[in-house]
Scaffold this motif. Structure first.
Motif, PDB file in Angstrom:
ATOM      1  N   GLN A  79      11.199  14.134  43.277  1.00 18.84           N
ATOM      2  CA  GLN A  79      10.023  13.342  42.942  1.00 18.84           C
ATOM      3  C   GLN A  79       9.180  13.041  44.174  1.00 18.84           C
ATOM      4  O   GLN A  79       7.949  13.150  44.139  1.00 18.84           O
ATOM      5  CB  GLN A  79      10.453  12.038  42.264  1.00 18.84           C
ATOM      6  N   GLY A  80       9.822  12.671  45.275  1.00 14.54           N
ATOM      7  CA  GLY A  80       9.071  12.341  46.485  1.00 14.54           C
ATOM      8  C   GLY A  80       8.284  13.525  47.012  1.00 14.54           C
ATOM      9  O   GLY A  80       7.096  13.400  47.337  1.00 14.54           O
ATOM     10  N   LEU A  81       8.938  14.688  47.084  1.00 19.54           N
ATOM     11  CA  LEU A  81       8.245  15.882  47.573  1.00 19.54           C
ATOM     12  C   LEU A  81       7.140  16.308  46.619  1.00 19.54           C
ATOM     13  O   LEU A  81       6.054  16.720  47.047  1.00 19.54           O
ATOM     14  CB  LEU A  81       9.245  17.026  47.760  1.00 19.54           C
ATOM     15  N   ALA A  82       7.409  16.218  45.310  1.00 19.52           N
ATOM     16  CA  ALA A  82       6.396  16.612  44.330  1.00 19.52           C
ATOM     17  C   ALA A  82       5.171  15.705  44.404  1.00 19.52           C
ATOM     18  O   ALA A  82       4.030  16.168  44.275  1.00 19.52           O
ATOM     19  CB  ALA A  82       6.994  16.595  42.926  1.00 19.52           C
ATOM     20  N   VAL A  83       5.382  14.419  44.613  1.00 22.66           N
ATOM     21  CA  VAL A  83       4.252  13.488  44.738  1.00 22.66           C
ATOM     22  C   VAL A  83       3.438  13.809  45.983  1.00 22.66           C
ATOM     23  O   VAL A  83       2.200  13.829  45.943  1.00 22.66           O
ATOM     24  CB  VAL A  83       4.757  12.029  44.779  1.00 22.66           C
ATOM     25  N   VAL A  84       4.110  14.081  47.086  1.00 20.40           N
ATOM     26  CA  VAL A  84       3.396  14.441  48.318  1.00 20.40           C
ATOM     27  C   VAL A  84       2.580  15.713  48.113  1.00 20.40           C
ATOM     28  O   VAL A  84       1.396  15.783  48.486  1.00 20.40           O
ATOM     29  CB  VAL A  84       4.391  14.618  49.480  1.00 20.40           C
ATOM     30  N   PHE A  85       3.182  16.741  47.493  1.00 20.96           N
ATOM     31  CA  PHE A  85       2.460  17.978  47.217  1.00 20.96           C
ATOM     32  C   PHE A  85       1.270  17.719  46.292  1.00 20.96           C
ATOM     33  O   PHE A  85       0.183  18.272  46.482  1.00 20.96           O
ATOM     34  CB  PHE A  85       3.394  19.004  46.582  1.00 20.96           C
ATOM     35  N   GLY A  86       1.475  16.890  45.261  1.00 22.68           N
ATOM     36  CA  GLY A  86       0.394  16.609  44.313  1.00 22.68           C
ATOM     37  C   GLY A  86      -0.770  15.879  44.961  1.00 22.68           C
ATOM     38  O   GLY A  86      -1.942  16.214  44.722  1.00 22.68           O
ATOM     39  N   LEU A  87      -0.478  14.887  45.791  1.00 24.15           N
ATOM     40  CA  LEU A  87      -1.549  14.145  46.463  1.00 24.15           C
ATOM     41  C   LEU A  87      -2.288  15.036  47.464  1.00 24.15           C
ATOM     42  O   LEU A  87      -3.509  14.907  47.630  1.00 24.15           O
ATOM     43  CB  LEU A  87      -0.971  12.911  47.162  1.00 24.15           C
ATOM     44  N   LEU A  88      -1.557  15.926  48.130  1.00 23.20           N
ATOM     45  CA  LEU A  88      -2.216  16.880  49.019  1.00 23.20           C
ATOM     46  C   LEU A  88      -3.168  17.786  48.245  1.00 23.20           C
ATOM     47  O   LEU A  88      -4.265  18.102  48.715  1.00 23.20           O
ATOM     48  CB  LEU A  88      -1.172  17.729  49.741  1.00 23.20           C
ATOM     49  N   THR A  89      -2.747  18.199  47.045  1.00 16.89           N
ATOM     50  CA  THR A  89      -3.604  19.044  46.221  1.00 16.89           C
ATOM     51  C   THR A  89      -4.895  18.321  45.842  1.00 16.89           C
ATOM     52  O   THR A  89      -5.988  18.898  45.905  1.00 16.89           O
ATOM     53  CB  THR A  89      -2.856  19.461  44.940  1.00 16.89           C
ATOM     54  N   VAL A  90      -4.782  17.055  45.447  1.00 14.77           N
ATOM     55  CA  VAL A  90      -5.974  16.273  45.100  1.00 14.77           C
ATOM     56  C   VAL A  90      -6.899  16.142  46.304  1.00 14.77           C
ATOM     57  O   VAL A  90      -8.122  16.330  46.200  1.00 14.77           O
ATOM     58  CB  VAL A  90      -5.563  14.882  44.582  1.00 14.77           C
ATOM     59  N   ALA A  91      -6.333  15.848  47.476  1.00 17.15           N
ATOM     60  CA  ALA A  91      -7.149  15.687  48.685  1.00 17.15           C
ATOM     61  C   ALA A  91      -7.835  16.987  49.073  1.00 17.15           C
ATOM     62  O   ALA A  91      -9.021  16.996  49.454  1.00 17.15           O
ATOM     63  CB  ALA A  91      -6.277  15.173  49.831  1.00 17.15           C
TER      64      ALA A  91
ATOM     65  N   ALA B 232      14.335   4.928  31.032  1.00 16.68           N
ATOM     66  CA  ALA B 232      13.404   5.690  31.866  1.00 16.68           C
ATOM     67  C   ALA B 232      12.212   4.845  32.286  1.00 16.68           C
ATOM     68  O   ALA B 232      11.763   4.920  33.433  1.00 16.68           O
ATOM     69  CB  ALA B 232      12.953   6.940  31.115  1.00 16.68           C
ATOM     70  N   TRP B 233      11.685   4.023  31.345  1.00 18.15           N
ATOM     71  CA  TRP B 233      10.499   3.233  31.685  1.00 18.15           C
ATOM     72  C   TRP B 233      10.802   2.217  32.778  1.00 18.15           C
ATOM     73  O   TRP B 233       9.963   1.947  33.642  1.00 18.15           O
ATOM     74  CB  TRP B 233       9.961   2.510  30.451  1.00 18.15           C
TER      75      TRP B 233
ATOM     76  N   LEU C 245       3.023  12.039  36.033  1.00 18.10           N
ATOM     77  CA  LEU C 245       3.332  13.409  35.630  1.00 18.10           C
ATOM     78  C   LEU C 245       4.619  13.902  36.293  1.00 18.10           C
ATOM     79  O   LEU C 245       5.462  14.549  35.643  1.00 18.10           O
ATOM     80  CB  LEU C 245       2.160  14.323  35.991  1.00 18.10           C
ATOM     81  N   VAL C 246       4.785  13.591  37.568  1.00 15.71           N
ATOM     82  CA  VAL C 246       5.997  14.001  38.290  1.00 15.71           C
ATOM     83  C   VAL C 246       7.232  13.380  37.651  1.00 15.71           C
ATOM     84  O   VAL C 246       8.256  14.046  37.451  1.00 15.71           O
ATOM     85  CB  VAL C 246       5.886  13.611  39.780  1.00 15.71           C
ATOM     86  N   PHE C 247       7.151  12.099  37.307  1.00 15.83           N
ATOM     87  CA  PHE C 247       8.304  11.423  36.712  1.00 15.83           C
ATOM     88  C   PHE C 247       8.663  12.035  35.367  1.00 15.83           C
ATOM     89  O   PHE C 247       9.838  12.280  35.078  1.00 15.83           O
ATOM     90  CB  PHE C 247       8.004   9.930  36.543  1.00 15.83           C
ATOM     91  N   VAL C 248       7.658  12.318  34.544  1.00  7.63           N
ATOM     92  CA  VAL C 248       7.916  12.907  33.223  1.00  7.63           C
ATOM     93  C   VAL C 248       8.563  14.283  33.374  1.00  7.63           C
ATOM     94  O   VAL C 248       9.523  14.618  32.661  1.00  7.63           O
ATOM     95  CB  VAL C 248       6.610  12.997  32.420  1.00  7.63           C
TER      96      VAL C 248
ATOM     97  N   TRP D 100      10.280   2.719  40.494  1.00  9.90           N
ATOM     98  CA  TRP D 100       9.947   3.798  41.421  1.00  9.90           C
ATOM     99  C   TRP D 100       8.475   3.771  41.811  1.00  9.90           C
ATOM    100  O   TRP D 100       8.126   3.905  42.989  1.00  9.90           O
ATOM    101  CB  TRP D 100      10.313   5.133  40.777  1.00  9.90           C
ATOM    102  N   SER D 101       7.574   3.614  40.828  1.00  5.29           N
ATOM    103  CA  SER D 101       6.138   3.598  41.130  1.00  5.29           C
ATOM    104  C   SER D 101       5.766   2.375  41.960  1.00  5.29           C
ATOM    105  O   SER D 101       4.870   2.454  42.811  1.00  5.29           O
ATOM    106  CB  SER D 101       5.322   3.632  39.833  1.00  5.29           C
ATOM    107  N   GLY D 102       6.450   1.258  41.735  1.00  5.30           N
ATOM    108  CA  GLY D 102       6.193   0.085  42.569  1.00  5.30           C
ATOM    109  C   GLY D 102       6.576   0.334  44.020  1.00  5.30           C
ATOM    110  O   GLY D 102       5.862  -0.078  44.942  1.00  5.30           O
TER     111      GLY D 102
END
Length: 314
Positions: free
Chosen positions: A282-294, A64-65, A25-28, A71-73
């Motif tokens: 992207q890096g900050l958004a992923v960190v924020f998103g994972l924190l939200t899930v946790a 993009a793909w 979602l962050v990448f899109v 990036w995901s790897g």
């Protein structure tokens, strides 16, 4: 398998699925941002050939793909990428801005829970009375004020006119801790209102429940009934609201850090968006998103632990 283990397994699987969906979602969303770092680096009057050279050097000309798979790897190995603008690792941006943001959030949460619970219990004990009406009307009015407007108001009164507190953190958070007072007040205002109202409603319902009536028949003191039996059951919905408040803090911190010039993660994120520095965003958004899930997973566990109980310990 017990119902609790079955529920816990389903909730953990859902959390893992959400964690896997966050990077995609962050990448899109970052791909949908107008322009890119090449446009930002090319200047106000960019030359198309210069932009093409920059894009090739930054590998922005790849599909993009392909960039997503690469990036995901890297994410799976803990590599958040490298800034397109400065060449610094994204993890260094996290290290620079994490301490002020964590300090601001920790102070807010440390004050939020006791203030919210105390106000809610106090209002519930005087249900329908003047104190209850005062707390309810005040919290409703404060909740309606946006964070930015409240921050401007507090800064105008206490920093500019009265001169009691510094208006910004330009001199540094650690050098002048008093600069945190106004940001914490702004971050506390709305969550205290919402959580205290939930605690009040839960306490009123819990105090009128059959298990509390049974506790009174056992001869337990009102203080023990209130704090040992009624309050834990009243906190179940408030626990979930607290997790949503932690999610909101991630957004609220961005506004507050910008308003008071606090060099935290919110400021880093806004600077990265302005520079079209996609890896940092992207890096900050992923960190924020994972924190939200946790946080939501922790809230579900707490809410289940605090679910109303029909039994009363003697």
């Amino acid at each position: 398998m017990s119902p609790l283990r079955s529920w816990l397994g389903r909730r953990l699987l859902l959390g893992l699925g959400q964690s896997a969906a966050v990077p995609a979602l962050v990448f899109v969303l970052t791909e949908a941002l107008p322009g890119d770092a090449a446009d930002a680096l090319a200047g106000d009057d960019p030359d198309p050939q210069r932009i093409a050279v920059i894009r090739q050097a930054m590998r922005l000309d790849r599909p993009a793909w392909e960039r997503f798979l690469h990036w995901s790897g890297d994410l799976l190995t803990g590599d958040l990428g490298t800034s397109l603008v400065s060449g610094r690792p994204v993890i260094s941006f996290l290290a620079d801005g994490l301490a002020p943001t964590l300090l601001l959030a920790a102070l807010t949460l440390a004050l939020l829970v006791p203030l919210s619970v105390s106000l809610g219990v106090l209002a519930a004990r005087r249900e329908g009375g003047p104190l209850d009406r005062l707390v309810s009307s005040t919290t409703l009015a404060v909740y309606a004020v946006p964070e930015f407007a409240l921050g401007v108001l507090l800064t105008t009164v206490f920093a500019l006119r009265l001169g009691w507190l510094p208006p910004t953190a330009i001199g540094g958070v650690w050098q002048q801790p008093a600069v945190l007072v106004l940001p914490v007040l702004v971050l506390l205002a709305r969550p205290v209102c919402s959580i205290s109202r939930l605690v009040r409603a839960g306490m009123i319902e819990a105090l009128a429940s059959p298990y509390v009536a049974q506790a009174r028949r056992y001869g337990l003191s009102e203080a023990r009934i209130r704090w040992t039996h009624a309050l834990p059951n009243a906190l179940a919905p408030a626990a979930q609201q607290l997790a949503r408040t932690c999610d909101w803090l991630l957004c609220g911190v961005i506004v507050v850090e910008t308003l008071f010039v606090i060099p935290g993660l919110g400021t880093v994120l806004l600077d990265a968006v302005a520079a079209r520095d996609v890896p940092v965003v992207q890096g900050l958004a992923v960190v924020f998103g994972l924190l939200t899930v946790a946080l939501n997973l922790a809230a579900d566990l707490a809410a289940r632990r605090l679910a109303p109980r029909s039994e009363v310990a003697a």
